[in-house]
Design an enzyme around this catalytic site. Structure first.
Site, PDB file in Angstrom:
ATOM      1  N   GLU A 119       5.622 -46.528 -13.921  1.00 55.73           N
ATOM      2  CA  GLU A 119       5.895 -47.036 -15.279  1.00 55.73           C
ATOM      3  C   GLU A 119       6.854 -46.123 -16.023  1.00 55.73           C
ATOM      4  O   GLU A 119       7.753 -46.583 -16.721  1.00 55.73           O
ATOM      5  CB  GLU A 119       4.583 -47.176 -16.062  1.00 55.73           C
ATOM      6  CG  GLU A 119       4.731 -48.029 -17.327  1.00 55.73           C
ATOM      7  CD  GLU A 119       5.171 -47.262 -18.565  1.00 55.73           C
ATOM      8  OE1 GLU A 119       5.552 -47.911 -19.541  1.00 55.73           O
ATOM      9  OE2 GLU A 119       5.166 -46.008 -18.561  1.00 55.73           O
ATOM     10  N   ASP A 174       0.900 -42.969 -13.149  1.00 51.92           N
ATOM     11  CA  ASP A 174       1.914 -41.897 -13.106  1.00 51.92           C
ATOM     12  C   ASP A 174       2.020 -41.265 -14.485  1.00 51.92           C
ATOM     13  O   ASP A 174       1.619 -41.852 -15.493  1.00 51.92           O
ATOM     14  CB  ASP A 174       3.278 -42.433 -12.650  1.00 51.92           C
ATOM     15  CG  ASP A 174       3.885 -43.459 -13.615  1.00 51.92           C
ATOM     16  OD1 ASP A 174       3.109 -44.265 -14.178  1.00 51.92           O
ATOM     17  OD2 ASP A 174       5.110 -43.453 -13.805  1.00 51.92           O
TER      18      ASP A 174
HETATM   19  N1  BES Z   1       2.630 -45.659 -23.103  1.00 46.69           N
HETATM   20  C1  BES Z   1       4.041 -45.666 -23.229  1.00 46.69           C
HETATM   21  C2  BES Z   1       4.570 -46.781 -24.108  1.00 46.69           C
HETATM   22  C3  BES Z   1       4.214 -46.688 -25.574  1.00 46.69           C
HETATM   23  C4  BES Z   1       4.318 -45.493 -26.236  1.00 46.69           C
HETATM   24  C5  BES Z   1       3.827 -47.802 -26.222  1.00 46.69           C
HETATM   25  C6  BES Z   1       3.988 -45.426 -27.572  1.00 46.69           C
HETATM   26  C7  BES Z   1       3.515 -47.745 -27.569  1.00 46.69           C
HETATM   27  C8  BES Z   1       3.577 -46.545 -28.240  1.00 46.69           C
HETATM   28  C9  BES Z   1       4.654 -45.809 -21.857  1.00 46.69           C
HETATM   29  O1  BES Z   1       4.018 -45.088 -20.854  1.00 46.69           O
HETATM   30  C10 BES Z   1       6.080 -45.311 -21.908  1.00 46.69           C
HETATM   31  O2  BES Z   1       6.323 -44.197 -22.254  1.00 46.69           O
HETATM   32  N2  BES Z   1       6.998 -46.153 -21.531  1.00 46.69           N
HETATM   33  C11 BES Z   1       8.368 -45.823 -21.434  1.00 46.69           C
HETATM   34  C12 BES Z   1       9.034 -46.995 -20.773  1.00 46.69           C
HETATM   35  C13 BES Z   1      10.389 -46.740 -20.254  1.00 46.69           C
HETATM   36  C14 BES Z   1      10.431 -45.683 -19.204  1.00 46.69           C
HETATM   37  C15 BES Z   1      11.000 -48.020 -19.740  1.00 46.69           C
HETATM   38  C16 BES Z   1       8.959 -45.567 -22.806  1.00 46.69           C
HETATM   39  O3  BES Z   1       8.568 -46.220 -23.800  1.00 46.69           O
HETATM   40  O4  BES Z   1       9.800 -44.681 -22.914  1.00 46.69           O
HETATM   41 ZN    ZN Z   2       2.182 -45.162 -20.815  1.00 48.61          ZN
END
Ligand code: BES
Ligand code: ZN
Length: 457
Positions: free
Chosen positions: A153, A88
């Protein structure tokens, strides 16, 4: 492994065009209107896994978006990895800031632009292409491969957690492999051993039961937007610390050793700020931007609305004001506790002229992975083979809540082998992924499978 490596090299252009097809599907999980597209992306991915020769490929419907689960088991005596990724993507808006359409992948100077290029279609696809390289080249797959890809996710991973619980036996593995993070810099590999957790909430203040004329009532009736703005402003002090009582109580402080490690990293603070497009940094007092954004907890308002926001003027005293707020957490904070503290703050400080609605949307724990485990060492060796230099071990500020759930439910660690860069603009307009990094990611995965596959589990 040599055959797999040359296969990946010879078929690299096909890998890119395959990724482009995947990227054309606007699988925006947060947008209910896009549910059909999210499903289409799940089926596309499942078809691709079948095409490359994975033995078992299933699409599991959930009350939300589907989960793609696949297995290719070769030998009980060999180690097993579980690759996780998410198909997604975030909404693309604001659309007018994109220089090419978000769902029409566009190559420019070796960089592929489009929503999901880096987060996370491009990165999960590296492992799919690594698996293909083994399955199609005549080189035997060196370990047992399990894969799980979710479509939620970006909205809190609601349905994959029960899925993992229900399929605990089946999903058993020695380690989880995730590429959904960044690397240190172009040509400078790193392995992420820490991620922040998250607590995400929505608050709404309701004053009058409808929008009022601000001339007739302004001064007599309290304005929910004014009140909410004041409440949000009160969440930080002069030192940019979060004011919630108890917020830092369970925070595991950065040790002197950890702070020395941060210092020793060739982190380019200027470039980091420049990538953000901001004039200067603003951190919790006493911490560097790198420490503050990866090793310290924070609180941010993610959106705020209410009243009249269309072009022109309309003098209303609004009925409601709302905001979405996220807190990034570090070990050993918990999302329940942080959300509780925030709710208490709003309850105690909401003026008696209005009603408060407080909704906890989702959350997850921070993670710290032991860098000495065999999978970390195998990843380091694989990266060294690709980049000609050893990776750094770093912490990152983003969140992948399922990583803590994997540890809790399956009892296994995750190795975060990321190939993104901060300049890839994930969640922003013009998200991109360098094709050379896509290639390096595929090669790292191929090498990792070989090295880890030879390790005694
Ligand atoms: N890929 C990201 C997480 C991430 C971003 C890890 C930058 C390390 C560096 C992931 O898809 C994401 O955006 N996760 C969300 C999780 C939330 C919705 C619980 C986030 O970090 O905002
Ligand atoms: Zn991500």
């Amino acid at each position: 492994m040599e055959k797999a490596l040359s296969y990946a090299q010879e078929h690299f252009e096909d890998s890119v065009t395959g990724l482009e097809d995947f990227l054309r599907i606007p699988s925006i999980s947060t947008n209910a209107d896009s549910a059909g597209e999210v499903k289409r992306a799940a089926n596309w991915l499942a078809d691709e896994l079948r095409r490359i020769g994975i033995k078992t490929v299933e699409v599991h419907e959930t009350a939300g978006h589907p989960i793609v689960y696949a297995e290719h088991l070769v030998d009980d005596a060999k180690p097993t990895i579980l690759v996780y990724g998410h198909y997604d993507v975030q909404p693309p808006d604001p659309l007018d800031l994109w220089t090419s359409p978000p769902f029409e992948p566009t190559r420019k100077n070796g960089v592929l632009y489009g929503r999901g290029t880096c987060d996370d279609k491009g990165q999960l696809f590296m492992h799919v292409k690594a698996a293909e390289a083994y399955l199609q080249s005549g080189d035997a797959l060196p370990l047992n491969l399990k894969m799980v890809f979710e479509g939620e996710e970006e909205t809190g991973s609601e349905h994959i957690v029960p899925f993992v619980r229900e399929n605990k036996e089946r999903m058993k593995a020695d380690v989880v492999v995730v590429s959904d993070t960044a690397m240190f810099d172009e040509g400078v590999p790193s392995i992420t051993y820490g991620l922040r957790g998250m607590a995400y909430v929505e608050v709404k203040l309701t004053g009058p039961d409808r929008d009022l004329h601000s001339g007739v009532y302004g001064g007599a009736i309290e304005n929910p937007i004014n009140a909410l703005a004041k409440l949000i402003a009160g969440l930080h002090d002069e030192d940019h610390r979060v004011t919630l009582p108890g917020f830092y109580d369970s925070v595991r402080p950065l040790s002197d050793e950890e702070r020395a490690t941060y210092k020793a990293l060739p982190f380019d603070e200027k470039a980091f700020i420049a990538d953000a497009g901001a004039p200067v940094a603003k951190t919790e007092k006493g911490y560097s931007p790198h420490e503050a954004s990866t090793g310290r907890p924070t609180l941010d308002c993610n959106g705020i609305w209410g009243g009249y926001i269309e072009p022109g003027a309309k003098t209303v005293l609004p009925s409601t004001a709302s905001a979405k707020i996220s807190m990034r957490l570090v070990p050993n904070q918990t999302s329940d506790k942080a959300a509780e503290q925030l709710e208490r703050y709003f309850k105690e400080h909401t003026p008696d002229t209005m009603k408060l609605d407080f909704k906890y949307l989702h959350g997850g724990k921070a993670v710290l992975v032991d860098t000495t485990i065999p999978a970390m060492q195998a990843t380091a060796e694989a990266m060294e083979g690709v980049f000609g230099r050893k990776p750094f071990f770093t912490r990152e500020g983003g969140s992948i809540p399922i990583v803590a759930d994997f540890k809790e439910i399956l009892g296994i660690d995750t190795v975060l082998m990321g190939f993104g860069l901060n300049s890839d603009a994930i969640h922003s307009p013009n998200e991109c992924f360098g094709l050379e990094r896509f290639r390096q990611g595929i090669e790292t995965s191929i090498r990792f499978m070989k090295i880890f596959g030879e390790r005694v589990a």
